[in-house]
Design a protein around this motif. Sequence first.
Motif, PDB file in Angstrom:
ATOM      1  N   LEU A 103       0.823  -1.207   0.000  1.00 54.97           N
ATOM      2  CA  LEU A 103       0.000   0.000   0.000  1.00 54.97           C
ATOM      3  C   LEU A 103       0.860   1.263   0.000  1.00 54.97           C
ATOM      4  CD1 LEU A 103      -2.839  -0.970   2.518  1.00 54.97           C
ATOM      5  CD2 LEU A 103      -3.138  -0.423   0.097  1.00 54.97           C
ATOM      6  N   ASN A 104       1.917   1.254   0.816  1.00 51.24           N
ATOM      7  CA  ASN A 104       2.770   2.435   0.930  1.00 51.24           C
ATOM      8  C   ASN A 104       3.601   2.674  -0.324  1.00 51.24           C
ATOM      9  OD1 ASN A 104       1.790   2.944   3.449  1.00 51.24           O
ATOM     10  ND2 ASN A 104       3.613   2.271   4.558  1.00 51.24           N
ATOM     11  N   MET A 105       4.183   1.597  -0.857  1.00 45.54           N
ATOM     12  CA  MET A 105       5.131   1.745  -1.954  1.00 45.54           C
ATOM     13  C   MET A 105       4.478   1.767  -3.328  1.00 45.54           C
ATOM     14  SD  MET A 105       8.087   2.276  -0.785  1.00 45.54           S
ATOM     15  CE  MET A 105       8.857   2.124  -2.394  1.00 45.54           C
ATOM     16  N   VAL A 106       3.518   0.883  -3.557  1.00 52.75           N
ATOM     17  CA  VAL A 106       2.965   0.696  -4.897  1.00 52.75           C
ATOM     18  C   VAL A 106       1.635   1.426  -5.073  1.00 52.75           C
ATOM     19  CG1 VAL A 106       2.244  -1.002  -6.621  1.00 52.75           C
ATOM     20  CG2 VAL A 106       4.145  -1.516  -5.067  1.00 52.75           C
ATOM     21  N   THR A 107       0.804   1.392  -4.039  1.00 55.99           N
ATOM     22  CA  THR A 107      -0.506   2.021  -4.168  1.00 55.99           C
ATOM     23  C   THR A 107      -0.454   3.515  -3.893  1.00 55.99           C
ATOM     24  OG1 THR A 107      -1.562  -0.043  -3.468  1.00 55.99           O
ATOM     25  CG2 THR A 107      -2.894   1.967  -3.360  1.00 55.99           C
ATOM     26  N   SER A 108       0.224   3.928  -2.818  1.00 56.06           N
ATOM     27  CA  SER A 108       0.184   5.316  -2.381  1.00 56.06           C
ATOM     28  C   SER A 108       1.243   6.200  -3.040  1.00 56.06           C
ATOM     29  CB  SER A 108       0.346   5.370  -0.853  1.00 56.06           C
ATOM     30  OG  SER A 108       0.201   6.682  -0.381  1.00 56.06           O
ATOM     31  N   SER A 109       2.455   5.685  -3.229  1.00 54.83           N
ATOM     32  CA  SER A 109       3.551   6.533  -3.730  1.00 54.83           C
ATOM     33  C   SER A 109       3.353   7.033  -5.158  1.00 54.83           C
ATOM     34  CB  SER A 109       4.886   5.786  -3.607  1.00 54.83           C
ATOM     35  OG  SER A 109       5.227   5.609  -2.250  1.00 54.83           O
ATOM     36  N   PRO A 110       2.969   6.191  -6.129  1.00 51.86           N
ATOM     37  CA  PRO A 110       2.786   6.728  -7.492  1.00 51.86           C
ATOM     38  C   PRO A 110       1.753   7.850  -7.596  1.00 51.86           C
ATOM     39  CG  PRO A 110       3.017   4.351  -7.566  1.00 51.86           C
ATOM     40  CD  PRO A 110       2.890   4.718  -6.126  1.00 51.86           C
ATOM     41  N   PRO A 111       0.560   7.718  -6.971  1.00 48.41           N
ATOM     42  CA  PRO A 111      -0.347   8.874  -7.002  1.00 48.41           C
ATOM     43  C   PRO A 111       0.248  10.116  -6.332  1.00 48.41           C
ATOM     44  CG  PRO A 111      -1.549   6.896  -6.403  1.00 48.41           C
ATOM     45  CD  PRO A 111      -0.102   6.544  -6.358  1.00 48.41           C
ATOM     46  N   ALA A 112       1.048   9.893  -5.268  1.00 51.88           N
ATOM     47  CA  ALA A 112       1.689  11.033  -4.618  1.00 51.88           C
ATOM     48  C   ALA A 112       2.648  11.732  -5.583  1.00 51.88           C
ATOM     49  CB  ALA A 112       2.437  10.568  -3.367  1.00 51.88           C
ATOM     50  N   MET A 113       3.376  10.927  -6.362  1.00 53.93           N
ATOM     51  CA  MET A 113       4.243  11.533  -7.382  1.00 53.93           C
ATOM     52  C   MET A 113       3.415  12.312  -8.398  1.00 53.93           C
ATOM     53  SD  MET A 113       7.005   8.496  -8.121  1.00 53.93           S
ATOM     54  CE  MET A 113       8.001   7.813  -6.781  1.00 53.93           C
ATOM     55  N   GLY A 114       2.271  11.763  -8.762  1.00 51.30           N
ATOM     56  CA  GLY A 114       1.380  12.474  -9.678  1.00 51.30           C
ATOM     57  C   GLY A 114       0.911  13.790  -9.096  1.00 51.30           C
ATOM     58  N   LEU A 115       0.607  13.814  -7.794  1.00 51.92           N
ATOM     59  CA  LEU A 115       0.204  15.058  -7.140  1.00 51.92           C
ATOM     60  C   LEU A 115       1.358  16.062  -7.132  1.00 51.92           C
ATOM     61  CD1 LEU A 115      -1.839  13.600  -4.135  1.00 51.92           C
ATOM     62  CD2 LEU A 115      -2.744  14.942  -6.049  1.00 51.92           C
ATOM     63  N   GLY A 116       2.586  15.561  -7.033  1.00 51.56           N
ATOM     64  CA  GLY A 116       3.738  16.454  -7.094  1.00 51.56           C
ATOM     65  C   GLY A 116       3.916  17.113  -8.447  1.00 51.56           C
ATOM     66  N   LEU A 117       3.338  16.507  -9.483  1.00 52.40           N
ATOM     67  CA  LEU A 117       3.451  17.047 -10.838  1.00 52.40           C
ATOM     68  C   LEU A 117       2.175  17.751 -11.290  1.00 52.40           C
ATOM     69  CD1 LEU A 117       5.234  14.018 -12.549  1.00 52.40           C
ATOM     70  CD2 LEU A 117       6.264  16.016 -11.489  1.00 52.40           C
ATOM     71  N   GLU A 118       1.266  17.992 -10.371  1.00 51.98           N
ATOM     72  CA  GLU A 118       0.010  18.654 -10.722  1.00 51.98           C
ATOM     73  C   GLU A 118       0.254  20.033 -11.334  1.00 51.98           C
ATOM     74  OE1 GLU A 118      -3.940  18.619  -9.831  1.00 51.98           O
ATOM     75  OE2 GLU A 118      -3.110  17.008 -11.025  1.00 51.98           O
ATOM     76  N   PRO A 119      -0.461  20.358 -12.413  1.00 51.37           N
ATOM     77  CA  PRO A 119      -0.375  21.732 -12.940  1.00 51.37           C
ATOM     78  C   PRO A 119      -0.899  22.722 -11.902  1.00 51.37           C
ATOM     79  CG  PRO A 119      -1.462  20.245 -14.508  1.00 51.37           C
ATOM     80  CD  PRO A 119      -1.361  19.512 -13.202  1.00 51.37           C
ATOM     81  N   ALA A 120      -0.534  23.980 -12.076  1.00 51.85           N
ATOM     82  CA  ALA A 120      -1.008  24.997 -11.137  1.00 51.85           C
ATOM     83  C   ALA A 120      -2.528  25.098 -11.201  1.00 51.85           C
ATOM     84  CB  ALA A 120      -0.382  26.347 -11.478  1.00 51.85           C
ATOM     85  N   SER A 121      -3.135  25.278 -10.049  1.00 51.12           N
ATOM     86  CA  SER A 121      -4.583  25.412  -9.997  1.00 51.12           C
ATOM     87  C   SER A 121      -5.007  26.761 -10.565  1.00 51.12           C
ATOM     88  CB  SER A 121      -5.077  25.284  -8.552  1.00 51.12           C
ATOM     89  OG  SER A 121      -4.597  26.374  -7.779  1.00 51.12           O
ATOM     90  N   ALA A 122      -6.272  26.876 -10.899  1.00 53.45           N
ATOM     91  CA  ALA A 122      -6.789  28.126 -11.454  1.00 53.45           C
ATOM     92  C   ALA A 122      -6.655  29.276 -10.458  1.00 53.45           C
ATOM     93  CB  ALA A 122      -8.250  27.950 -11.858  1.00 53.45           C
TER      94      ALA A 122
END
Length: 1002
Positions: free
Chosen positions: A785-804
Amino acid sequence: MAKKKAPPAEPETPFHTFTVDQVADHYNTNTLEGLTTVEAESRLKAYGPNELQGNGGVKWYKVLWRQIANALVVILLIATILAFATKDFAEGGVILFIIIMNAAIGFWQEYNAEQTMEALRNMSSPTSKVIRDETRVTIPNSQAVPGDIMIFEDGDVIGADCRLFEVFNLETDEALLTGESLPAQKNLDLIEATEQPLGDRLNMVFSSTTVVKGRAKGIVTSTGMKTQIGKIATTLLEVDGNETTPLQKRLNKMAYFVFLAAVILVIIVFAVHKFQYSSETAIYAISVAIAIIPEGLVAVVTLTMAFGVRRMAEVKAIVRRLSSLESLGAVTNICSDKTGTLTQSKMVAVRMWLPSDGYYRITGTGFIPEGDIYRQGEMMPNSIDIQEEQVPTGSGTDHFLRTLEAASLCNMAELRRTQHPDENGDWTAIGDPTEIALQVLAYKAGLAKPDLLDQGFRLVAEFPFDSNVKRMSVIYQGPDTAKGPGDHFIFLKGATERVIGCCAFWRDGDVERSLVGEKGTERDTFEEMITDKMNLLAEKGLRVLTLAYRKFEPPPGVDLVHGLVREEIESDMVFLGLVGIYDPPRAESRPAVLECYDAGIRVHMLTGDHPSTAAAIAKEVAIIPPDVPVKGNPLIMAAGQFDSMSDEEVDKLAELPRVVARCSPTTKVKMIAALHRRNLFAAMTGDGVNDSPSLKAANVGIAMGQSGSDVAKQAADIVLTDDNFATIVHAVAEGRRMFANIQKFIQHLMSANVAEIVVLIIGLAFKDRTGNAVFPMSAVEILFLNMVTSSPPAMGLGLEPASASNMHEPPRSAKQGLFSFEVIMDTFIYGLAMGALSFANFCIVVFAINDGELGEFCNREYSDLCEGVFRARATAYACLTFLILAHAINCRSLRESGWAPQNLSTLKHNTTLWLSIIVGVILVFPIIYIPGLNHNVFKHSAISYEWGLVFVALILFILFAELYKLIKRRTMKSLTVPTNSALEMERMRSFMSQKDSFDLIK
């Protein structure tokens, strides 16, 4: 790698004993044309880059050590040892694989990130100005080669050892090499002694020393390790590669807190089991400790920082210090220069005023010396239907010609024809934009500097422009005559108020009239007239320069290079006239300033221009309202007025000035100090060597990459490669985006950890037949859960475009860390909700469906008695997996609905995030249904009707999250800034209407 060999005699060649022609012949170069690009590239391959060995760089083994030398790996290794000691080889193998995979992924990401950031930082390292293909260009210092013609100016860090061939008042700081505290005065005298000490080689300059005064040109004789600085294996230039940023410090504190919490949880587990050691208890304790540690945090932070640095480079902002990335989001005030930053730095002389002739209008654009000059008389410069008289090239009144002579000769700029036409036709220019504009004007009048030099004018001495005195002067000897040597002339140009004070006469046609009248009335009247004319030009947005001259009789026996006193030379001058130069604002400056207002950021212009000129440009770019007066405006100040105020008086101002004209380096420092006393967070731009103190004093120092000196670049946190104000605003937006994204993924990771802890700690209440606690989830499930499930989405959140709303939110407080009250509250509320739903499903399966049968040794191996526990464990695991993935969508915004159609539609722009969610969903099924893998590794069984519970929990969580955000929107203070550009303009107008403000300024 073998070192590239240079000619063996070259390092020992005493170039200080060579004439300039001998050095040029030695390297087959031309002092006027320089090297060709092809030849420079060939020499770069032969001699190697102009770099010192041992500069460091990224060390792979240090990066690898950081991956394994941390508390996380220690805990996982303990878990591995315990698993193998209890002969649970499947679980031990999985944990060991997780350790290796985590280290490998972290190493790969951080190593690549470090290489990227170092490469970008190197882009802002000192540059060199050289002549290539007959054109002056700026190149990375590493690309300088022997034979290059290098140009040095005040504030430059010299990039290579050079033999000088052109010197004007050059002084260099060589303390790094010689230990001598006083600057060395350079000359072109030939030195015969071969073994001359470095400090006495006055016709040479050396790599890594600094120009403190004057300018010069030289032929590069040595580069890289062949330079004098290279021989003693020293470097002046440092790269901040391994600094610990405030963000990293905060994350380190969080790691200590998490580690302490893990220890406490381990104690709780053993306390529940009455401190009786068993392999079951030990593994449960390790599982709890694993659950609270966000294993992917380091990798995600590294990836986000690297992405932020790369994004900054894409918008032409090079990050030299990582701490500035975090600081940008807190900037409340931006103090910007005008020329080249808010404006295009494409100056052109468009007006001129002479006391005897009146106004002149000049046509033409850029530095193409094509255009006409028209005499308008005393009519207003913008009058319509006035009678103009064209001035033929090479003619005009004596006053007119003398003025253009001063503009041409008191000038270091060069215009050249080139064989490579560009947007400026077949002309290129070398020098300061203001001087280029004056030189172009002289060309249009037929008084080009090269022509005057051909006629016999010879430069004798130069006092370069100084930002403190704001003027420049030169001494020329005129053409020889039949009666003997030509007369000497002093030509002076600079800011009007600084030149007027040097004048004792003014030119009225062919007559020089004295400014010394009874009780100074003549001077007062004249200065009042000049001020009116200057203001008239300045109010049109023109930068006004003043020209003066006088004949000069050199005192007998005085060294005309080093024996002159500037104050004496620049006195008793004859006033000639005014020249108005226009530098149009950049098209993107006004929108960028308005965007600052929308973001709650105030913009200040600190410029060396006249107050009227500065105010005109400030109105064009929206720094001040367009309909406010200049005189008596508390938002516009001259530096002399601002500098004369005490700190207490400055602090009493209701509003700090938005425009400070005639600004000096000390004025910038005073402005930064005033902002700091108001607890504001300031960014400051600068380009000169004298700007270094203000760049250091500012929270974020921003240097100009094109026009900036090397000293300024080294003092700055960020270097703009395009010298554009809009780039600063883009950098602020990127800093805000990065900080917000770090908060998002930390909240996501920690919420998942809180959910796991909730499940495991409450699970301590359930005991099997042997009295041991039953795992609601196994250690391998938690790791997965920590490494495979949670970490990749967290990386995706780190690359989020700027909000409006990114640039519609107020600057965060400089004291505000990552863990604001709202972030902490969200972390625990979402974590408790996910943990409660997951544990509820575990309980339903065990007690409502399987009659509460907990079996025995169900933590270790599968049996028929453990079927209910295994199915419940799979249900809890599947439930938590889906909730964590759904929570990634919640974390995209603190307040706004993550599931609204308009927000879901933007998810397509973040490929990493939506792919990680899809892959996370898909991976649940093989893990639950593959025989052997489910029973022996993850300690759960295949499920069927339990999926109904999982989907019900998912729907409940989404509804809960939406309701929770709705409550926050209704009850908490809005995150958007309570102002915009229109309101800011109105606020400034309202401020000006307050009489107290005017009285205080006066």
